[in-house]
Write a protein that holds these residues in place. Sequence first.
Motif, PDB file in Angstrom:
ATOM      1  N   ASP A   1      -4.079   5.338 -36.162  1.00 31.19           N
ATOM      2  CA  ASP A   1      -3.087   5.275 -37.243  1.00 31.19           C
ATOM      3  C   ASP A   1      -2.244   4.007 -37.193  1.00 31.19           C
TER       4      ASP A   1
ATOM      5  N   LEU B   1     -12.835  11.032 -49.543  1.00 32.36           N
ATOM      6  CA  LEU B   1     -11.454  11.033 -49.061  1.00 32.36           C
ATOM      7  C   LEU B   1     -10.454  10.946 -50.199  1.00 32.36           C
TER       8      LEU B   1
ATOM      9  N   GLY C   1     -16.947  13.063 -41.510  1.00 31.40           N
ATOM     10  CA  GLY C   1     -15.517  13.077 -41.205  1.00 31.40           C
ATOM     11  C   GLY C   1     -15.201  13.368 -39.754  1.00 31.40           C
TER      12      GLY C   1
ATOM     13  N   GLN D   1     -14.115   6.161 -39.572  1.00 32.09           N
ATOM     14  CA  GLN D   1     -12.760   6.470 -39.122  1.00 32.09           C
ATOM     15  C   GLN D   1     -11.790   5.304 -39.270  1.00 32.09           C
TER      16      GLN D   1
ATOM     17  N   ARG E   1     -11.528   5.032 -44.046  1.00 29.98           N
ATOM     18  CA  ARG E   1     -10.178   5.596 -44.165  1.00 29.98           C
ATOM     19  C   ARG E   1      -9.207   4.562 -44.727  1.00 29.98           C
TER      20      ARG E   1
ATOM     21  N   ARG F   1      -7.239   4.698 -48.317  1.00 31.39           N
ATOM     22  CA  ARG F   1      -5.781   4.581 -48.292  1.00 31.39           C
ATOM     23  C   ARG F   1      -5.297   3.514 -49.267  1.00 31.39           C
TER      24      ARG F   1
END
Length: 355
Positions: free
Chosen positions: A65, A162, A187, A195, A199, A203
């Motif tokens: 993250d 996603l 996923g 990942q 992702r 986003r």
Amino acid sequence: MQKPVRRTMPFAAVLLGAALAAPVRAQIALEDLDAGMTGPRAQVLVLGTVHLRTMPPGFKPAALDSLLARLAGFRPDIVTIETESGEECDLAARHPARYGRDYCPTTAAAQAATGMDMSAAIAAADATFKSWPTQPTPAQRRRLAAVLLAANDRASAYVQWLQLPPGERRAGDSLDESLVRLLEQIGTTNNENYQLAARLAARLGLQRVHAVDNHTGDRIDVPDTKAFVQALEAAWASGGAALKENSRREAELARASDLLPLYRAVNDPEHLRVLAEANVVPALRSASPQGYPQMWVAGWEVRNLRMVANVRETFRERPGARVLAVVGASHKPWFDRWLGQLQGVDVVDVPGVLK
């Protein structure tokens, strides 16, 4: 007594001989040709990555993250990944004698669900992207995800998945139950293409990622594959203490709950220097009688050249694009050097983005 005759070469011949003996040097600095160019310059950030399939047990995608937040701050328009494109998979499928029958994962389930073979699915996906609405419906996203799976573009299909609201992540619109299970499996797969790159693309509201890997030029044709591998492994075994220290530090940082420090270490210039030298120098110096390690280096260069060309193609029609290339760290020194020689392209400093 008659004196010996001194024979002298014409002055022009002397100059010619000296010129032929001198090493040939490039006379044009190609990287300087764009000094006075008009218009915006492309910004390319090459992120060297570990392969997440090698992460220790207990790895959770949330560990990425902090890294994703830094990369989102770079605001890429295009994200590229280290995997084969649908076009390359289609090529390999048409030439099984050359590339084998397992070059890419099967798309049989997606082809059955969409009624499209790989070539037709690639064309349909391209056409869909060209007319893609600003606010696509869930049905459009499901349909596109199915088509992308048939085109052997799993990471881009996952980008669409996603961006569906959780309640809309279901079968329908050519996306049958088997394909839903595949996307759910993706996923949970430890792979940086999903990942990290997918992702991030979702986003940022991007509609796809771009596959740029290429193995058409490094499938080296040798009479004894086992001897080839043994010679290469023997050359690499002399990698040295610096490479072992790199590996030890990577393994230690990989156990953390936040992988940003790992990515800072992997993209450190000194770390990359050690990695590049360990990859190539022992192979070039190997005394293999067949020259197998040197053949591997040639294939490695062909692969990297074609990958860099594929990255360049993603923004050929988009001067001034911001591009994130996610690639195994061992490729990064070649990407940085060759991308930096292209016209109108600036290579962005990774440590500055990840600070």
